[in-house]
Every structure is written in C-alpha cells, then in structure tokens.
Scaffold this motif. Structure first.
Motif, PDB file in Angstrom:
ATOM      1  N   THR A 105      12.143  -0.859   7.077  1.00  0.00           N
ATOM      2  CA  THR A 105      11.819  -0.606   5.670  1.00  0.00           C
ATOM      3  C   THR A 105      11.268   0.797   5.469  1.00  0.00           C
ATOM      4  O   THR A 105      11.639   1.505   4.520  1.00  0.00           O
ATOM      5  CB  THR A 105      10.789  -1.636   5.175  1.00  0.00           C
ATOM      6  N   LEU A 106      10.386   1.227   6.361  1.00  0.00           N
ATOM      7  CA  LEU A 106       9.811   2.574   6.246  1.00  0.00           C
ATOM      8  C   LEU A 106      10.880   3.651   6.432  1.00  0.00           C
ATOM      9  O   LEU A 106      10.876   4.677   5.746  1.00  0.00           O
ATOM     10  CB  LEU A 106       8.695   2.752   7.266  1.00  0.00           C
ATOM     11  N   LEU A 107      11.789   3.420   7.365  1.00  0.00           N
ATOM     12  CA  LEU A 107      12.875   4.386   7.564  1.00  0.00           C
ATOM     13  C   LEU A 107      13.767   4.456   6.323  1.00  0.00           C
ATOM     14  O   LEU A 107      14.222   5.545   5.942  1.00  0.00           O
ATOM     15  CB  LEU A 107      13.706   3.989   8.789  1.00  0.00           C
ATOM     16  N   SER A 108      13.999   3.320   5.693  1.00  0.00           N
ATOM     17  CA  SER A 108      14.791   3.313   4.464  1.00  0.00           C
ATOM     18  C   SER A 108      14.090   4.084   3.354  1.00  0.00           C
ATOM     19  O   SER A 108      14.736   4.772   2.559  1.00  0.00           O
ATOM     20  CB  SER A 108      15.058   1.868   4.011  1.00  0.00           C
ATOM     21  N   GLU A 109      12.766   3.972   3.296  1.00  0.00           N
ATOM     22  CA  GLU A 109      12.016   4.752   2.313  1.00  0.00           C
ATOM     23  C   GLU A 109      12.110   6.247   2.616  1.00  0.00           C
ATOM     24  O   GLU A 109      12.242   7.068   1.705  1.00  0.00           O
ATOM     25  CB  GLU A 109      10.551   4.308   2.307  1.00  0.00           C
ATOM     26  N   LEU A 110      12.050   6.593   3.893  1.00  0.00           N
ATOM     27  CA  LEU A 110      12.167   7.999   4.277  1.00  0.00           C
ATOM     28  C   LEU A 110      13.542   8.542   3.915  1.00  0.00           C
ATOM     29  O   LEU A 110      13.685   9.707   3.501  1.00  0.00           O
ATOM     30  CB  LEU A 110      11.914   8.149   5.778  1.00  0.00           C
ATOM     31  N   ARG A 111      14.565   7.707   4.031  1.00  0.00           N
ATOM     32  CA  ARG A 111      15.928   8.140   3.714  1.00  0.00           C
ATOM     33  C   ARG A 111      16.066   8.523   2.244  1.00  0.00           C
ATOM     34  O   ARG A 111      16.865   9.385   1.883  1.00  0.00           O
ATOM     35  CB  ARG A 111      16.916   7.024   4.050  1.00  0.00           C
ATOM     36  N   LYS A 112      15.279   7.886   1.378  1.00  0.00           N
ATOM     37  CA  LYS A 112      15.340   8.210  -0.047  1.00  0.00           C
ATOM     38  C   LYS A 112      14.837   9.623  -0.350  1.00  0.00           C
ATOM     39  O   LYS A 112      15.093  10.138  -1.436  1.00  0.00           O
ATOM     40  CB  LYS A 112      14.510   7.199  -0.848  1.00  0.00           C
ATOM     41  N   THR A 113      14.143  10.225   0.588  1.00  0.00           N
ATOM     42  CA  THR A 113      13.574  11.560   0.360  1.00  0.00           C
ATOM     43  C   THR A 113      14.492  12.678   0.832  1.00  0.00           C
ATOM     44  O   THR A 113      14.164  13.847   0.647  1.00  0.00           O
ATOM     45  CB  THR A 113      12.214  11.691   1.075  1.00  0.00           C
ATOM     46  N   ALA A 145       5.172  13.061   4.582  1.00  0.00           N
ATOM     47  CA  ALA A 145       4.128  13.082   5.620  1.00  0.00           C
ATOM     48  C   ALA A 145       3.531  11.692   5.828  1.00  0.00           C
ATOM     49  O   ALA A 145       3.293  11.266   6.962  1.00  0.00           O
ATOM     50  CB  ALA A 145       3.042  14.088   5.239  1.00  0.00           C
ATOM     51  N   LEU A 146       3.281  10.966   4.730  1.00  0.00           N
ATOM     52  CA  LEU A 146       2.728   9.620   4.834  1.00  0.00           C
ATOM     53  C   LEU A 146       3.707   8.699   5.565  1.00  0.00           C
ATOM     54  O   LEU A 146       3.311   7.965   6.482  1.00  0.00           O
ATOM     55  CB  LEU A 146       2.443   9.070   3.443  1.00  0.00           C
ATOM     56  N   LEU A 147       4.975   8.741   5.174  1.00  0.00           N
ATOM     57  CA  LEU A 147       5.965   7.870   5.791  1.00  0.00           C
ATOM     58  C   LEU A 147       6.125   8.175   7.275  1.00  0.00           C
ATOM     59  O   LEU A 147       6.191   7.256   8.104  1.00  0.00           O
ATOM     60  CB  LEU A 147       7.300   8.016   5.068  1.00  0.00           C
ATOM     61  N   GLU A 148       6.180   9.447   7.619  1.00  0.00           N
ATOM     62  CA  GLU A 148       6.336   9.819   9.031  1.00  0.00           C
ATOM     63  C   GLU A 148       5.129   9.383   9.849  1.00  0.00           C
ATOM     64  O   GLU A 148       5.274   8.953  11.005  1.00  0.00           O
ATOM     65  CB  GLU A 148       6.563  11.321   9.137  1.00  0.00           C
ATOM     66  N   LEU A 198       0.830  -1.203   0.000  1.00  0.00           N
ATOM     67  CA  LEU A 198       0.000   0.000   0.000  1.00  0.00           C
ATOM     68  C   LEU A 198       0.870   1.261   0.000  1.00  0.00           C
ATOM     69  O   LEU A 198       0.596   2.224  -0.718  1.00  0.00           O
ATOM     70  CB  LEU A 198      -0.900  -0.030   1.237  1.00  0.00           C
ATOM     71  N   ILE A 199       1.931   1.245   0.791  1.00  0.00           N
ATOM     72  CA  ILE A 199       2.828   2.405   0.864  1.00  0.00           C
ATOM     73  C   ILE A 199       3.631   2.548  -0.426  1.00  0.00           C
ATOM     74  O   ILE A 199       3.867   3.644  -0.911  1.00  0.00           O
ATOM     75  CB  ILE A 199       3.767   2.272   2.079  1.00  0.00           C
ATOM     76  N   GLY A 200       4.037   1.428  -0.992  1.00  0.00           N
ATOM     77  CA  GLY A 200       4.813   1.463  -2.228  1.00  0.00           C
ATOM     78  C   GLY A 200       6.277   1.791  -1.967  1.00  0.00           C
ATOM     79  O   GLY A 200       6.642   2.272  -0.897  1.00  0.00           O
ATOM     80  N   ARG A 201       7.115   1.535  -2.948  1.00  0.00           N
ATOM     81  CA  ARG A 201       8.536   1.805  -2.830  1.00  0.00           C
ATOM     82  C   ARG A 201       8.985   2.737  -3.937  1.00  0.00           C
ATOM     83  O   ARG A 201       8.563   2.599  -5.085  1.00  0.00           O
ATOM     84  CB  ARG A 201       9.346   0.508  -2.899  1.00  0.00           C
ATOM     85  N   GLU A 202       9.833   3.663  -3.573  1.00  0.00           N
ATOM     86  CA  GLU A 202      10.408   4.584  -4.544  1.00  0.00           C
ATOM     87  C   GLU A 202      11.591   3.890  -5.195  1.00  0.00           C
ATOM     88  O   GLU A 202      12.637   3.699  -4.580  1.00  0.00           O
ATOM     89  CB  GLU A 202      10.869   5.861  -3.846  1.00  0.00           C
ATOM     90  N   GLU A 203      11.413   3.450  -6.436  1.00  0.00           N
ATOM     91  CA  GLU A 203      12.480   2.729  -7.119  1.00  0.00           C
ATOM     92  C   GLU A 203      13.581   3.698  -7.536  1.00  0.00           C
ATOM     93  O   GLU A 203      13.318   4.709  -8.183  1.00  0.00           O
ATOM     94  CB  GLU A 203      11.940   2.000  -8.351  1.00  0.00           C
ATOM     95  N   GLY A 243       2.589  16.241  -6.706  1.00  0.00           N
ATOM     96  CA  GLY A 243       3.650  17.099  -7.209  1.00  0.00           C
ATOM     97  C   GLY A 243       4.611  17.526  -6.123  1.00  0.00           C
ATOM     98  O   GLY A 243       5.675  18.087  -6.409  1.00  0.00           O
ATOM     99  N   SER A 244       4.253  17.263  -4.874  1.00  0.00           N
ATOM    100  CA  SER A 244       5.094  17.673  -3.747  1.00  0.00           C
ATOM    101  C   SER A 244       5.667  16.450  -3.046  1.00  0.00           C
ATOM    102  O   SER A 244       4.942  15.507  -2.698  1.00  0.00           O
ATOM    103  CB  SER A 244       4.267  18.483  -2.744  1.00  0.00           C
ATOM    104  N   LEU A 245       6.974  16.465  -2.821  1.00  0.00           N
ATOM    105  CA  LEU A 245       7.633  15.389  -2.075  1.00  0.00           C
ATOM    106  C   LEU A 245       7.183  15.380  -0.618  1.00  0.00           C
ATOM    107  O   LEU A 245       7.240  14.338   0.051  1.00  0.00           O
ATOM    108  CB  LEU A 245       9.153  15.555  -2.164  1.00  0.00           C
ATOM    109  N   ASP A 246       6.706  16.512  -0.132  1.00  0.00           N
ATOM    110  CA  ASP A 246       6.270  16.603   1.268  1.00  0.00           C
ATOM    111  C   ASP A 246       5.124  15.649   1.571  1.00  0.00           C
ATOM    112  O   ASP A 246       4.985  15.173   2.702  1.00  0.00           O
ATOM    113  CB  ASP A 246       5.842  18.040   1.588  1.00  0.00           C
TER     114      ASP A 246
END
Length: 705
Positions: free
Chosen positions: A449-457, A421-424, A248-253, A414-417
């Motif tokens: 895993t969620l923290l790793s996704e947040l790191r990509k941002t 916000a979802l990840l946090e 549901l959250i998905g991954r930023e490839e 269009g906004s990375l924020d």
C-alpha cells in the motif's frame, strides 16, 4: 491437547449426560414456545398491563436479540404506562426501571444490538437524562471487555450528547475530547489489539487537530507514529495498529479522469466519452451546436454501454432523429455532472470538447465510420479545450489547482517532497519488519500500500514507477502463498497492478495532476495472454483496440466487451468463463475465441447474443465468428449435432458458432488434404459423408425480418 484457538478440547459427553442435556433443552424450548404464543395473544388482544410487560421480560431474558419483543415492550410501555403518567417524575421512574432492566441483562449479553438500542430510546425519551452517569456505566463495561465495539459505539454516542448539551462552551467540548483521547491510550496500552480504541483515537485526533498550529500537528503526528511502531513491533500479526498507521499516513485520492472523447458517427451524430472508472451521470452532459454564433442545445440522449445504461465508464451521446447541428459542436462536462462509484473520487473541474465540422468531408468520414473495416480506427477524435468554462449559472468554472499536497491525514505541505520523504521513511521501517517476519502478511500488505502511494507521486511512465509496480506484483504473489484463504483478494489486486503496467502505452500523464488521459498515439493490438488476470479492471482503456489477446488467464466474465467499441478480434481461450455477456454491445466484433472455458449450459451461450440484433453490428451488416470448442456445453447438451439443430431453430443474425475446437478442425483439414493426395491416411478411414463435428451453424436471437 489444545485446539487451534488455544482452548482445551472437551471430553465427549457420555450417553447419560447427553440425554440429560437434551431433556433440559427440550424443556427450555417448550417454555420459550409457550411464552411466544402468549406474546402473540398479547399483541392480538392489545393488552397493555403489567402481565403483558412481564411476558416480554421473561422472553427477553431467554432471547435478548429477538428485536420484535423489544418493539412490543416499547409499545406496552408507551401506551399502557407512559401515556398515563401524571408528570415527568413518574415517567422518569419508568424509564429508570427500564435502564436497570437493560443493565442487568447487558451483564449477561453485553454485545446485544437491541439492548443498547433500547437504552438509547429510554434516555432520549427522558426529560432529564443523566449522561454523565451513563458515561461511568459504559466505562465499567469496557473494563470488563475493552474490545466490546458496542460499548465503544455507545460511549461515542454519549459524548455526542454531552457535546450537544455544551455546544456553546467550546473549551468544555475540547477538554472532553482530550479526556477521551487519553482514555484511548490507556486502553491501547492494556491491549494493542484493541481496534475500537485505535478507531476512536483517530476520530478524536482529527477533532483536536482542528485548532492546532502546524508545528503542534506535526509534533502530535510524530508521537502517533512512535506509538504505532511500538504496537507493531510488539505484535506484527495484529491488524489494529497497521490500520491506524494507514489512516495516519492518509491516501492521495485520485480524481476522476476523462480519458478522451470521440465521434463514431456523423449521420446521426454519435459521440463517445470515456472515463477511467465507473461513474453515474448526475446531470446530462451539455451538448450544443453553434449556428450564426449562437449556442443551441443539441437534442439527444446519453447512455452508458451495457445493460445498465445509467452506470458505466463509457458513455455515448445519440443525436435525436431530425435534430441538426451546425459547423461546431461543443460538449461540456461539469464537475457536478458525474459521481463516482468509488468513494472520495470526483471530477476536479469542467472539461470542454469542441468538434469542428465545417472543414470536414462528413460523407467520407461517416462512410468510413459506418463500415467495419479491419485495420482502420473507426473513431474520430474530438479536440479538448482546456480553460475556464461557463457554468449553468453563468459563472466561470476554473480549472482545479493543487496548491498543497497531503503529507499525512492531518498535515499538508506546499512541497510534494515532504510527502515523498514521509512515505520513504515508513517504507524503510516496514521493510525492516518484513525481513524480521518474512511470513507475516500484514507488513507485506502495508508495504504494498505504501509503495502504491509512493507511485502516485512520480510519473507513471518513469523507471521508478515500473520498479514499484514490479515489486508490488511480487508482494501480492507472496501474499497468495502465505495467506491462501484470501487468495482471490490478492489475485484481484495483482490483476490491477499487472493491467496498469501492461497498458502504460495507452495513457499519458496529464498536465492537470493527478489526472490521466489517452496518449496521442494509440496501439491497435494488445497481448495480455498468460498474465494471470482475473478480470479487466478498466475496460475503457481498451476502447481503441482492434485485437486483444487474453489467452490463458483466469478471467471469469466477458462483460468488459461492452466497452470495446472498436475491437475486431478477441482471444479468450483457456480462461474460467461460465456464460457469455456483453457481446451484443461490441459493434465491431468479428472473431471471438472462447475455447477451453467452462460454459456448461445452452442458456449461457444464448445469453451473450440475445440483443445482438439491436446493436450496430446488425445495422451495418457485420458478421462474427465464435469458437466454443472444448466447453462442457458440447457434452452436457447432447453433442454437437443437437446443438447445431438448436441454433438452427433460433434463426440467423450473422453470428457463426463453431463447436469443434479450431486446433482439431485444422488438423482434420490437413488430414483431408493428405487423403486427397494419397487416398488414405495411416489406419484412419475418413467417411465422405457430412461430418457433424466440422459443421458451422448460424444464430439469430429473434431479430424481426
């Protein structure tokens, strides 16, 4: 008393009961072997009658997973009955009888691949299959066992067939998808641990969301998060809902990145291109030279370092003998030229490198590149040109743009924020559960895993990235403690995180997010000792290093050395290495320490140097010293003196092997020095004859002289 599966332990069988059971099993085996022999006779005699069919029926009742019998049965049906059927009605009666036979047996064994497969064959062969009737049938099987993934897979198959039948009626297809979606929620509420229902829900939700507005998608995603949280808090140990939340959250490839390009020789021209992951070359990278303002292809060949020249993270272009180049050489890599081993990763756009040779003192540079000079970087950087590149078809390939960012697997912004916000929000919710269930592995894994996704941002050099890395490493260490059965998986993940953190000085954030490339100033020395590493995740990062210290880790392979084109000294003491490989592709290597490892066989030592003479080291007259003290091979192969003689039999190619440990050798040298001064060393008497333990031998892997 109960077992670990919650079942009562059965009492041991009495000798009489055991004997009775063995006799029954013997009779069953004898009957089965007799039927099997009969089947063999049928196959050899090409019998296609009722008697042959009855034999397959009897065999399949005893062993429904014997797929050869199903194949024979279909042959008998087709050649003995169906080919002779007078009309479709007669054929359909035969198929209907087979469906009834399969359904009867499925009640006894509903998880047989071959019975479900035979059922599909029947339906696909019928002139008018009753798909609606099949849907009702499989629904009953899922009432008996809602987690039977064979039944779920068959249900999806039926839905696909119905959708094909109604492909012109889109409303009907969507209505059916909504009905299936509702069916999954029924099964999930019956049992949150139904992974098949969660998986089916994800496939259906993607289809339903195609025609939804942005607001409708956001609303249904919020509803799904509520459903997942209910399941997670009900049973945090079950993985089904956690995996659905990750989907549901998905991954930023992250895209494939070209870290950089370098020249390692001008006569002949040799160019190195490094990627941040293993890639396969789909098309040779374009190399051309400009003469009188005309681009001319430069003849040569691309190869990956290592034994498999078709796959790797470091690629080398070698100019063909006799080919010439002008004042400018251009290397263009198009997005379709490479494909990644990692699924979903690709090169976002073409990249162009330009090499200006007109104003360079090529003789001086080539001489420097050709010599193994300690302390100098033997690589000559190539300038990257960012901008549109003319493709093979003559059109311009523009740089990739990222106008929108993924928020969930179904929504964009269009906004990375919005993604942040979802990840946090989800990280905060999982943290609460980790506090409530500190020894539950799944919340910890999802948090990592969620923290790793947040790191990509965020910027990889930011303070926040460092904090995230440190916490993820701690989480992996905790998982190793609470889930030791999967220790190797967590150790490998921890290795990746530690490696990323320790190599930040080597790479920089690229302007073309989310790619990376080499930083402008490269370190020449790197100390990764005592970091608990199990492997080197991205050895192309280490391309510029002169010295690498990997002492006291848990590394099991030396294969990564094949990508270290510039390394001079490598310390791999106190690891878990069992055999040598990759060293023949490290052209600048001069000193390799492998003391206190697990190398146990002579062949495992030789393997590391078999092709040494074919490499650049032999061409440039280099020399490498290898320390192998305190490895089991010394004892296993009969001691140092025996090994010395075996090395001498092989020959000479500039590889010096020292079997004695360096520490012991230095200590003995100190004792000898003391003896020279005093004439005696305590109670130890040193023989003045040649000592085998201090002997250094040379090795040649069959190089022709």
């Amino acid at each position: 008393m109960e077992s670990r599966h919650g079942r009562k332990k059965e009492q041991a069988e009495s000798p009489e009961a055991l004997k009775t059971r063995e006799e029954k099993e013997t009779v069953l085996v004898r009957e089965y072997l007799a039927l099997k022999d009969t089947l063999k006779e049928i196959v050899e005699s090409n019998k296609r009658d009722n008697d042959a069919l009855k034999v397959t029926t009897a065999l399949l009742r005893k062993s429904p997973d014997y797929y050869t019998i199903w194949n024979v049965r279909r042959t008998i049906l087709k050649e003995g009955f169906l080919d002779n059927a007078s009309d479709d009605e007669t054929a359909n009666k035969i198929y209907t009888g087979e469906l009834e036979f399969v359904q009867e047996n499925l009640k006894l064994n509903p998880k047989s691949y071959w019975m479900w497969n035979h059922r599909r064959w029947c339906l696909e062969s019928m002139s008018q299959p009753r798909w609606d009737k099949e849907l009702a049938m499989v629904g009953k099987f899922l009432e008996m066992d809602a987690r039977n993934f064979h039944g779920w897979d068959y249900r999806r198959y039926i839905i696909r067939q119905l959708d094909l039948k109604d492909k012109e009626a889109k409303d009907k297809v969507l209505e059916r998808a909504q009905s299936e979606f509702d069916f999954t929620i029924t099964k999930i509420h019956q049992n949150f641990s139904n992974y098949s229902a969660w998986h089916n829900r994800s496939t259906l939700l993607g289809k339903l969301a195609e025609d939804m507005s942005t607001e409708e998608r956001e609303a249904i995603v919020d509803n799904e998060f509520d459903l997942v949280k209910n399941a997670i808090y009900t049973d945090p140990e079950d993985q089904s809902a956690w995996l659905y939340e990750l989907w549901l959250i998905g991954r930023e490839e992250r895209s494939i990145s070209i870290l950089g390009a370098h020249v390692i020789s001008f006569h002949p021209l040799e160019i190195v291109v490094a990627f941040d992951e293993t890639v396969k070359m789909r098309n040779p990278f374009t190399v051309s030279t400009r003469v009188d303002h005309v681009a001319i292809p430069l003849e040569g060949e691309w190869k990956a370092t290592g034994s498999d020249s078709a796959l790797g993270s470091v690629w080398i272009f070698q100019q063909a003998p006799g080919a010439v180049y002008g004042p400018t050489v251009e290397i263009v890599i198009f997005s379709d030229d490479v494909c990644a081993v990692r699924a979903g990763s690709k090169l976002p756009a073409a990249v162009c490198y330009e090499l200006e040779t007109l104003n360079q003192n090529l003789d001086e540079i080539s001489g420097r590149l050709g010599r193994l000079v300690i302390g100098q970087n033997l690589m000559y950087d190539v300038t990257k040109r960012i901008g549109p590149v003319t493709g093979p078809d003559g059109t311009l390939e523009t740089q990739a743009v990222h106008p929108k960012h993924r928020v969930t697997s179904l929504t964009e912004s269009g906004s990375l924020d919005d993604r942040i916000a979802l990840l946090e929000r989800e990280i905060s919710a999982v943290r609460e559960l980790v506090e409530l269930e500190p020894d539950c592995k799944w919340p910890i894994q999802i948090l990592s895993t969620l923290l790793s996704e947040l790191r990509k941002t965020v910027s990889i050099h930011s303070t926040q990235a460092k904090v995230i890395d440190d916490e993820c490493i701690e989480l992996q260490e905790k998982l190793i403690t609470i889930d030791p059965l999967r220790q190797e998986r967590y150790e490998d993940r921890r290795t990746q995180l530690v490696f990323d953190r320790e190599t930040l000085s080597i790479i920089q954030d690229s302007k073309r997010f989310p790619e990376i490339e080499y930083s402008a100033k490269q370190p020449t020395n790197l100390d990764l000792s005592m970091r608990g590493l199990t492997h080197i995740p991205i050895s192309s990062y280490l391309l510029h290093l002169h010295t690498l210290n990997l002492d006291s880790n848990s590394i099991t392979s030396t294969r990564f050395l094949r990508n270290l084109l510039n390394v001079r000294r490598v310390n791999l003491s106190n690891n878990l290495i069992e055999h040598l490989e990759g060293m023949q592709h490290a052209p600048s290597l001069e000193f390799l320490t492998l003391e206190n490892n697990m190398i146990a066989k002579w062949e495992d030592v030789v393997a590391g140097f078999v092709f040494w003479g074919e490499g650049k080291l032999a061409r440039t007259g280099g020399h490498v010293k290898v320390l192998l003290g305190n490895n089991p091979v010394v004892v296993n192969e009969g001691g140092e003196y025996v090994l010395e003689k075996r090395w001498e039999d092989v020959g000479k190619v500039g590889v010096e092997i020292q079997w004695q440990s360096e520490e012991l050798r230095l200590a003995e040298e100190a004792l000898l020095a003391a003896e020279d001064e005093t004439g005696a060393v305590g109670n130890m008497v040193v023989d003045g004859t040649r000592r085998v333990s201090a002997t250094v031998v040379e090795f040649d892997a069959g190089l022709a002289h």
